[in-house]
Design an enzyme around this catalytic site. Structure first.
Site, PDB file in Angstrom:
ATOM      1  N   ASN A   1       0.929  -1.040   0.123  1.00  0.00           N
ATOM      2  CA  ASN A   1      -0.085  -0.013   0.096  1.00  0.00           C
ATOM      3  C   ASN A   1       0.983   1.088  -0.003  1.00  0.00           C
ATOM      4  OD1 ASN A   1      -2.006   2.014   0.392  1.00  0.00           O
ATOM      5  ND2 ASN A   1      -2.335   1.281   2.648  1.00  0.00           N
TER       6      ASN A   1
ATOM      7  N   LYS B   1       0.120   4.539  -0.361  1.00  0.00           N
ATOM      8  CA  LYS B   1      -0.211   5.678   0.305  1.00  0.00           C
ATOM      9  C   LYS B   1      -0.165   6.740  -0.668  1.00  0.00           C
ATOM     10  CE  LYS B   1       0.106   3.179   4.662  1.00  0.00           C
ATOM     11  NZ  LYS B   1       0.084   3.389   6.280  1.00  0.00           N
TER      12      LYS B   1
ATOM     13  N   GLU C   1      -6.425   4.540   8.302  1.00  0.00           N
ATOM     14  CA  GLU C   1      -6.442   6.051   7.758  1.00  0.00           C
ATOM     15  C   GLU C   1      -7.582   6.820   7.084  1.00  0.00           C
ATOM     16  OE1 GLU C   1      -2.606   5.660   5.582  1.00  0.00           O
ATOM     17  OE2 GLU C   1      -1.921   4.970   7.366  1.00  0.00           O
TER      18      GLU C   1
ATOM     19  N   GLU D   1      -5.233  -5.066  10.663  1.00  0.00           N
ATOM     20  CA  GLU D   1      -4.286  -4.016  10.834  1.00  0.00           C
ATOM     21  C   GLU D   1      -4.505  -3.271  12.132  1.00  0.00           C
ATOM     22  OE1 GLU D   1      -2.101  -2.893   6.782  1.00  0.00           O
ATOM     23  OE2 GLU D   1      -3.736  -1.497   7.277  1.00  0.00           O
TER      24      GLU D   1
ATOM     25  N   GLY E   1       2.744   2.127  10.774  1.00  0.00           N
ATOM     26  CA  GLY E   1       3.662   3.443  10.698  1.00  0.00           C
ATOM     27  C   GLY E   1       4.383   3.720  11.582  1.00  0.00           C
TER      28      GLY E   1
ATOM     29  N   SER F   1       3.649  -2.287   9.859  1.00  0.00           N
ATOM     30  CA  SER F   1       5.038  -2.274  10.235  1.00  0.00           C
ATOM     31  C   SER F   1       5.558  -3.463   9.882  1.00  0.00           C
ATOM     32  CB  SER F   1       5.438  -1.899  11.738  1.00  0.00           C
ATOM     33  OG  SER F   1       5.102  -0.358  12.061  1.00  0.00           O
TER      34      SER F   1
HETATM   35  P1  PGA Z   1       3.031   0.358   7.555  1.00  0.00           P
HETATM   36  O1  PGA Z   1       1.495   0.521   6.899  1.00  0.00           O
HETATM   37  O2  PGA Z   1       3.561  -0.866   7.057  1.00  0.00           O
HETATM   38  O3  PGA Z   1       3.809   1.479   7.086  1.00  0.00           O
HETATM   39  O4  PGA Z   1       2.951   0.125   8.928  1.00  0.00           O
HETATM   40  C1  PGA Z   1       0.641  -0.576   6.754  1.00  0.00           C
HETATM   41  C2  PGA Z   1      -0.611  -0.100   6.283  1.00  0.00           C
HETATM   42  O5  PGA Z   1      -1.125   0.960   6.616  1.00  0.00           O
HETATM   43  O6  PGA Z   1      -1.230  -0.813   5.431  1.00  0.00           O
END
Ligand code: PGA
Length: 257
Positions: free
Chosen positions: A16, A18, A104, A174, A180, A220
């Site tokens: 992803n 983003k 998000e 998640e 993040g 993460s």
């Molecule tokens: P991240 O994001 O791997 O940066 O923690 C995962 C996600 O939001 O799908």
């Protein structure tokens, strides 16, 4: 023990991006990434670029086994919704998947469980595979409400689909506190949540649906923790944010056995 029979479930590794990567950055990513993953025969690979880079990603991924996903869709098929993108638009642009209900979007765009189920249905009608995200935040986990929150999000979201619709979706667990933040859930914490979600699927649908649904872990995920996570048979893949931006690190995650 969940009492749910295990079944062969093909692994899915999804990135992803983003709000990262322009058209030219997307082309550069694929030029580096594709040779590093070979035919990636052991798993499905999906990448979700921002809308404006979907065309570049579809073009660059042509002839490879990498599928392209939207990061969002609208719950209506078309209409007066300035700034929105429909499922049919994603399909025609070359997408096969779409991320629905990412935390998000729940947080910043106030997406509710009901919206998540409507978006999932719109995606399915257009022929997309929705990757439906859910997960508890830190205060919810700290106060022992994880299962309550997961079951609520499940019942109001993917659990509100018909059994036939449900058979065509992917779920991503998640935990918001892990996204993040660099604070990955331990493999055991993730597996316990996946087991619980599978139980919700069984209660709502059937033991077969519970055994068959693929549940990805997100939060993460990095090259150095992917192996421990994938060693849990409850985890059917990963939804990767930050570490999917670098071709080398996402290739290491895809290639983990
Ligand atoms: P991240 O994001 O791997 O940066 O923690 C995962 C996600 O939001 O799908």
């Amino acid at each position: 023990m969940s009492g749910i029979p295990s079944r062969e479930r093909r692994r899915v590794m999804a990135g992803n991006w983003k709000m990262h990567k322009t058209h030219s950055e997307t082309r550069a990513f694929f030029a580096a990434f594709l040779p590093m993953i070979g035919d990636a025969a052991h798993c499905d690979v999906v990448i979700a670029p921002p809308f404006t880079s979907i065309a570049a990603a579809v073009e660059a991924a042509k002839g490879s086994r990498v599928a392209i996903a939207g990061q969002n869709n609208h719950w209506q098929m078309e209409g007066a919704f300035t700034g929105e993108v429909s499922s049919a638009m994603l399909v025609e642009a070359g997408c096969t998947h779409v991320i629905v209900g990412h935390s998000e979007r729940r947080q910043y765009s106030h997406e509710t469980d009901d919206i998540v189920s409507q978006k999932s249905r719109a995606a399915l009608v257009a022929g997309l595979t929705p990757i439906v995200c859910l997960g508890e935040n830190f205060p919810e986990r700290e106060t022992g409400r994880t299962q309550e929150v997961l079951s609520q999000q499940f019942i109001g979201g993917p659990g509100a689909l018909t059994a036939e619709e449900f058979s065509r979706i992917l779920i991503a667990y998640e935990p918001v506190w892990a996204i993040g933040t660099g604070r990955t859930a331990t493999p055991e914490i993730a597996a316990a949540a996946h087991r619980f979600l599978r139980q919700c699927v069984r209660d709502q649908f059937s033991p077969e649906a519970a055994a068959g649904v693929r549940i990805l872990y997100g939060g993460s995920v990095k090259p150095d923790n992917i192996q421990g996570l994938m060693a849990q048979e409850e985890l059917d893949g990963a939804l990767v944010g930050g570490a999917s931006l670098d071709p080398r690190s996402f290739a290491a995650i895809v290639n983990a056995k």
